[in-house]
Motif scaffolding. Structure first.
Motif, mmCIF file in Angstrom:
data_model
loop_
_atom_site.group_PDB
_atom_site.id
_atom_site.type_symbol
_atom_site.label_atom_id
_atom_site.label_comp_id
_atom_site.label_asym_id
_atom_site.label_seq_id
_atom_site.Cartn_x
_atom_site.Cartn_y
_atom_site.Cartn_z
ATOM 1 N N ALA A 115 2.016 6.373 -7.435
ATOM 2 C CA ALA A 115 0.745 7.226 -7.546
ATOM 3 C C ALA A 115 1.497 8.573 -7.447
ATOM 4 C CB ALA A 115 -0.544 6.488 -6.834
ATOM 5 N N ARG A 116 2.269 9.283 -5.968
ATOM 6 C CA ARG A 116 2.500 10.327 -6.392
ATOM 7 C C ARG A 116 3.201 10.500 -7.304
ATOM 8 N NH1 ARG A 116 2.202 9.073 -0.990
ATOM 9 N NH2 ARG A 116 4.670 8.987 -0.715
ATOM 10 N N GLU A 117 4.507 10.370 -7.648
ATOM 11 C CA GLU A 117 5.213 10.095 -8.452
ATOM 12 C C GLU A 117 5.232 10.164 -9.317
ATOM 13 O OE1 GLU A 117 9.845 11.472 -9.083
ATOM 14 O OE2 GLU A 117 8.862 11.360 -6.792
ATOM 15 N N PHE A 118 4.056 9.007 -10.172
ATOM 16 C CA PHE A 118 3.579 9.196 -11.428
ATOM 17 C C PHE A 118 2.443 9.683 -11.324
ATOM 18 C CE2 PHE A 118 7.495 6.532 -10.268
ATOM 19 C CZ PHE A 118 8.774 7.532 -11.753
ATOM 20 N N SER A 119 1.576 10.597 -11.050
ATOM 21 C CA SER A 119 0.724 11.307 -11.108
ATOM 22 C C SER A 119 0.119 10.673 -13.109
ATOM 23 C CB SER A 119 0.174 12.222 -10.583
ATOM 24 O OG SER A 119 0.327 12.963 -11.142
ATOM 25 N N GLU B 90 0.929 -1.384 0.077
ATOM 26 C CA GLU B 90 0.147 -0.033 0.168
ATOM 27 C C GLU B 90 1.041 1.487 0.275
ATOM 28 O OE1 GLU B 90 -4.291 -1.553 2.379
ATOM 29 O OE2 GLU B 90 -1.915 -0.997 3.708
ATOM 30 N N MET B 91 1.584 1.152 1.057
ATOM 31 C CA MET B 91 2.847 1.660 0.833
ATOM 32 C C MET B 91 3.547 2.713 -0.694
ATOM 33 S SD MET B 91 5.574 3.080 3.775
ATOM 34 C CE MET B 91 7.203 2.241 2.622
ATOM 35 N N LEU B 92 4.020 1.655 -0.808
ATOM 36 C CA LEU B 92 4.054 1.672 -2.525
ATOM 37 C C LEU B 92 3.907 2.214 -3.729
ATOM 38 C CD1 LEU B 92 7.038 -1.056 -1.666
ATOM 39 C CD2 LEU B 92 7.153 1.615 -1.312
ATOM 40 N N ARG B 93 2.786 1.962 -3.345
ATOM 41 C CA ARG B 93 1.930 2.093 -4.419
ATOM 42 C C ARG B 93 1.824 3.501 -4.280
ATOM 43 N NH1 ARG B 93 -0.377 -3.270 -4.188
ATOM 44 N NH2 ARG B 93 -2.047 -2.917 -2.285
ATOM 45 N N ASP B 94 0.946 3.715 -2.844
ATOM 46 C CA ASP B 94 1.045 5.472 -2.643
ATOM 47 C C ASP B 94 1.766 6.362 -3.354
ATOM 48 O OD1 ASP B 94 -1.565 4.763 -2.164
ATOM 49 O OD2 ASP B 94 -1.117 5.165 0.342
#
Length: 84
Positions: free
Chosen positions: A73-77, A66-70
């Motif tokens: 997602a922030r880095e490659f929005s 979950e942490m890495l998905r978030d």
């Protein structure tokens, strides 16, 4: 010496990266929280970094996934005008 087979090998680069990326968009057995598609991503990290990641996830009360998905997602929005 024998001649190589004309079939694509594991490490062959795709002729069209866009179609190659979208080709793996098949439903997974588990699916994602929003009912969309998921894909597995494997990376190599040091044991020390893996430990720090696990501790950070535990302190935040989330799983490492979950942490890495978030984070990803922030880095490659996806933003307006983004070709992806």
């Amino acid at each position: 010496m024998t001649e190589r087979s004309p079939k694509r090998s594991f490490a062959t680069r795709p002729a069209n990266p866009e179609s190659w990326i979208k080709a793996s968009d098949t439903p997974s057995a588990r699916g994602s929280a929003d009912g969309g598609y998921t894909a597995r991503l494997t990376i190599d990290v040091t044991s020390e970094l893996r430990g720090r990641i696990k501790i950070a996830a535990f302190q935040r009360g989330v799983t490492v996934a979950e942490m890495l998905r978030d984070l990803l997602a922030r880095e490659f929005s996806s933003t307006e005008g983004d070709p992806s």
